[in-house]
Write an enzyme that holds these catalytic residues in place. Structure first.
Site, PDB file in Angstrom:
ATOM      1  N   LEU A  65       5.107   4.898  -3.814  1.00  0.00           N
ATOM      2  CA  LEU A  65       5.778   6.006  -3.129  1.00  0.00           C
ATOM      3  C   LEU A  65       6.223   5.652  -1.713  1.00  0.00           C
ATOM      4  O   LEU A  65       6.734   6.518  -0.990  1.00  0.00           O
ATOM      5  CB  LEU A  65       4.883   7.247  -3.128  1.00  0.00           C
ATOM      6  CG  LEU A  65       4.518   7.781  -4.526  1.00  0.00           C
ATOM      7  CD1 LEU A  65       3.796   9.108  -4.417  1.00  0.00           C
ATOM      8  CD2 LEU A  65       5.741   7.903  -5.433  1.00  0.00           C
ATOM      9  N   ASN A  96       1.141  -1.396  -1.190  1.00  0.00           N
ATOM     10  CA  ASN A  96       2.083  -2.269  -0.467  1.00  0.00           C
ATOM     11  C   ASN A  96       3.149  -1.445   0.229  1.00  0.00           C
ATOM     12  O   ASN A  96       4.331  -1.482  -0.096  1.00  0.00           O
ATOM     13  CB  ASN A  96       2.700  -3.315  -1.398  1.00  0.00           C
ATOM     14  CG  ASN A  96       3.364  -2.715  -2.616  1.00  0.00           C
ATOM     15  OD1 ASN A  96       2.947  -1.677  -3.119  1.00  0.00           O
ATOM     16  ND2 ASN A  96       4.405  -3.374  -3.097  1.00  0.00           N
ATOM     17  N   HIS A 181      -1.369  -7.672 -10.258  1.00  0.00           N
ATOM     18  CA  HIS A 181      -0.026  -8.169 -10.551  1.00  0.00           C
ATOM     19  C   HIS A 181      -0.207  -9.644 -10.897  1.00  0.00           C
ATOM     20  O   HIS A 181      -0.546 -10.458 -10.041  1.00  0.00           O
ATOM     21  CB  HIS A 181       0.896  -8.019  -9.345  1.00  0.00           C
ATOM     22  CG  HIS A 181       2.293  -8.484  -9.599  1.00  0.00           C
ATOM     23  ND1 HIS A 181       3.385  -7.659  -9.448  1.00  0.00           N
ATOM     24  CD2 HIS A 181       2.786  -9.684 -10.011  1.00  0.00           C
ATOM     25  CE1 HIS A 181       4.487  -8.344  -9.756  1.00  0.00           C
ATOM     26  NE2 HIS A 181       4.132  -9.568 -10.094  1.00  0.00           N
ATOM     27  N   HIS A 235       1.523  -4.184 -15.935  1.00  0.00           N
ATOM     28  CA  HIS A 235       2.859  -4.498 -16.469  1.00  0.00           C
ATOM     29  C   HIS A 235       2.921  -5.809 -17.257  1.00  0.00           C
ATOM     30  O   HIS A 235       3.691  -6.716 -16.945  1.00  0.00           O
ATOM     31  CB  HIS A 235       3.925  -4.469 -15.372  1.00  0.00           C
ATOM     32  CG  HIS A 235       3.565  -5.091 -14.060  1.00  0.00           C
ATOM     33  ND1 HIS A 235       2.966  -6.317 -13.935  1.00  0.00           N
ATOM     34  CD2 HIS A 235       3.763  -4.636 -12.790  1.00  0.00           C
ATOM     35  CE1 HIS A 235       2.791  -6.588 -12.659  1.00  0.00           C
ATOM     36  NE2 HIS A 235       3.260  -5.583 -11.937  1.00  0.00           N
ATOM     37  N   ASP A 306       5.740   1.993 -12.893  1.00  0.00           N
ATOM     38  CA  ASP A 306       5.960   1.067 -11.774  1.00  0.00           C
ATOM     39  C   ASP A 306       7.137   1.549 -10.926  1.00  0.00           C
ATOM     40  O   ASP A 306       7.985   0.763 -10.494  1.00  0.00           O
ATOM     41  CB  ASP A 306       6.203  -0.362 -12.272  1.00  0.00           C
ATOM     42  CG  ASP A 306       6.054  -1.409 -11.177  1.00  0.00           C
ATOM     43  OD1 ASP A 306       5.748  -1.039 -10.021  1.00  0.00           O
ATOM     44  OD2 ASP A 306       6.261  -2.601 -11.465  1.00  0.00           O
ATOM     45  N   GLY A 325      12.633  -3.909  -8.382  1.00  0.00           N
ATOM     46  CA  GLY A 325      11.948  -2.617  -8.435  1.00  0.00           C
ATOM     47  C   GLY A 325      12.884  -1.529  -8.899  1.00  0.00           C
ATOM     48  O   GLY A 325      14.048  -1.481  -8.487  1.00  0.00           O
TER      49      GLY A 325
END
Length: 440
Positions: A65, A96, A181, A235, A306, A325
């Site tokens: 967000l 992040n 990740h 993911h 994601d 992204g």
């Protein structure tokens, strides 16, 4: 004397842990008080759910967000507004940001801020770095913290733990499941000179190839077994990883993304260009089919979006100058409901992946199922409603979606968080009432 409730949801087909039943649900003080509420019961508010399916509140366990960061792209107020419009009652937000959430002071700020401005409930990740390892055991126990997030590849600043020595140190600091990740940073950097600015967008999947992801996951599983620290591999995008992880169920759980279940290379790069670039990449049909096979055989524990928005102008840049992204928090539920209607999974399996699964993996208290005593979180869906996803519907300030123009069948028509309707028929209601999710 008839029972009285704050809210009764009447006549919907409820997706319960033991099956689907047409029944009524009674709510008191923000929790489910009863299933099978009688016709004589009274309530302060009644929702007629005839013809609808009543799901336990759906959760997106993987969003970015961007707060603190750039509110012109995304923020907690706008991102959680998008979430409730899309039928989500909770989201788990990544660390992040700018600055990153890596210490007690920044975590405290975000905890307080989220409970002032969020439209849905939130879990917060804390970033693991090479410099905060000693503090991780304490940080993971913080209020609303869903877990530690480690970037073993593909990150910036200090949010990178790419070497085995420091990865093992992180794993030995604390006890809760760590979310990873998983890409091998050394392979990424070694292959980077093979590509140049202006190469086709499809080169993204060549650079971040299967071995890049699979090597990262193999290294993490070896360390997880050595330390006994449970891992959640985020993911997962390759057939090789999905097959390999079946042998590590003692120390690992698995997430796949809605994009890897919906879009395929090379077509996604030809049609969307930069708006199809994400990490790990969208891959070809072999991996798409492997992802669905893993959903069907139970290898996959959770599905996430994601959601990682960027400005439209940035995504229009040539590859690899365009940032990786994609947006997705608002479209996760409609796209997954369409997959249900297409016969790719059952509605009960969807609930497992988007509600019970996140609750199980992260140790959520009081969410993830329709049962007495649980939070009164509900996602009401019309499984017959056909609609086109339009960018005009997107609440995130960036204003775009990689699913623009997609025709779907199945749509969220109401979002209820702890007994209060926060969205009905595309209208956000009331004021922000999100709280931090409780974790065991």
């Amino acid at each position: 004397m008839p029972a009285h409730y704050d809210l009764v949801i009447r006549g919907g087909t409820c997706v319960l842990p033991w099956g689907m039943e047409q029944t009524s649900v009674g709510v008191r003080d923000g929790r489910i008080a009863a299933l099978g509420v009688g016709e004589d019961a009274t309530a302060e508010e009644t929702i007629d759910a005839a013809g609808l399916h009543v799901l336990p509140g759906l959760i997106d366990p993987h969003v970015h967000l961007r707060d603190p960061g750039d509110a012109a792209v995304e923020s907690i107020p706008t991102g959680t507004r998008a979430a409730v419009l899309g039928g989500l009652t909770a989201v788990f937000d990544m660390p992040n940001t700018s600055p990153s959430i890596t210490d007690a002071e920044r975590l405290a700020w975000k905890q307080g801020y989220a409970e002032q401005v969020a439209w849905c409930d939130m879990g917060l990740y804390v970033g693991g770095t090479k410099t905060n390892i000693a503090a991780l055991a304490g940080l993971e126990a913080g209020r609303g913290v869903c877990g530690i997030k480690v970037f073993a590849g593909s990150s910036t600043g200090d949010l990178m733990v790419e070497d085995d020595e420091n990865l093992e140190r992180v794993m030995r600091a604390g006890r809760r499941r760590i979310a990873y990740h998983s890409e091998d940073e050394y392979r990424l950097q070694a292959r980077k000179p093979l590509f140049k600015s202006g190469d086709p967008y499809a080169c993204h999947a060549e650079w971040r190839d299967v071995e890049c992801a699979f090597l990262g996951t193999r290294r993490l599983m070896a360390l997880a077994r050595r330390t006994g620290r449970p891992a959640h591999i985020l993911h997962v995008s390759t057939a090789e990883e999905l097959e390999y992880l079946k042998d590590f169920r003692d120390v690992s759980t698995v997430e796949v993304l809605v994009n890897h279940l919906t879009q395929m290379a090379p077509e996604v790069y030809e049609t969307l260009q930069g708006f199809g670039v994400m990490n790990p990449p969208i891959r070809d049909r072999r991996h798409y089919e492997a992802a669905w096979a893993a959903v069907r055989d139970g290898t996959v524990d959770t599905v996430g979006s994601d959601h990682a928005p960027h400005p439209r102008a940035a995504k229009l840049k040539p590859w690899p100058d365009c940032p990786a992204g994609l947006t997705g928090v608002q479209t996760l539920v409609p796209v997954m409901l369409d997959h249900v209607n297409a016969g790719r999974l059952s509605l009960m399996r969807l609930v497992d992946l988007l509600s019970a699964g996140p609750a199980r993996v992260y140790g959520v208290v009081g969410k993830g199922r329709l049962a007495a005593g649980y939070d009164a979180d509900f996602t009401l869906v019309d499984m017959k409603h056909r609609r086109r996803i339009e960018e005009s519907w997107i609440a995130s300030p960036c204003g775009w979606t990689p699913f623009a123009g997609m025709q779907v069948t199945g749509w969220p028509v109401a979002t209820i968080v702890r007994g209060a309707a926060v969205m009905r028929e595309d209208t956000v209601l009331g004021t922000p009432r999100g709280r931090l999710v409780r974790f065991g």
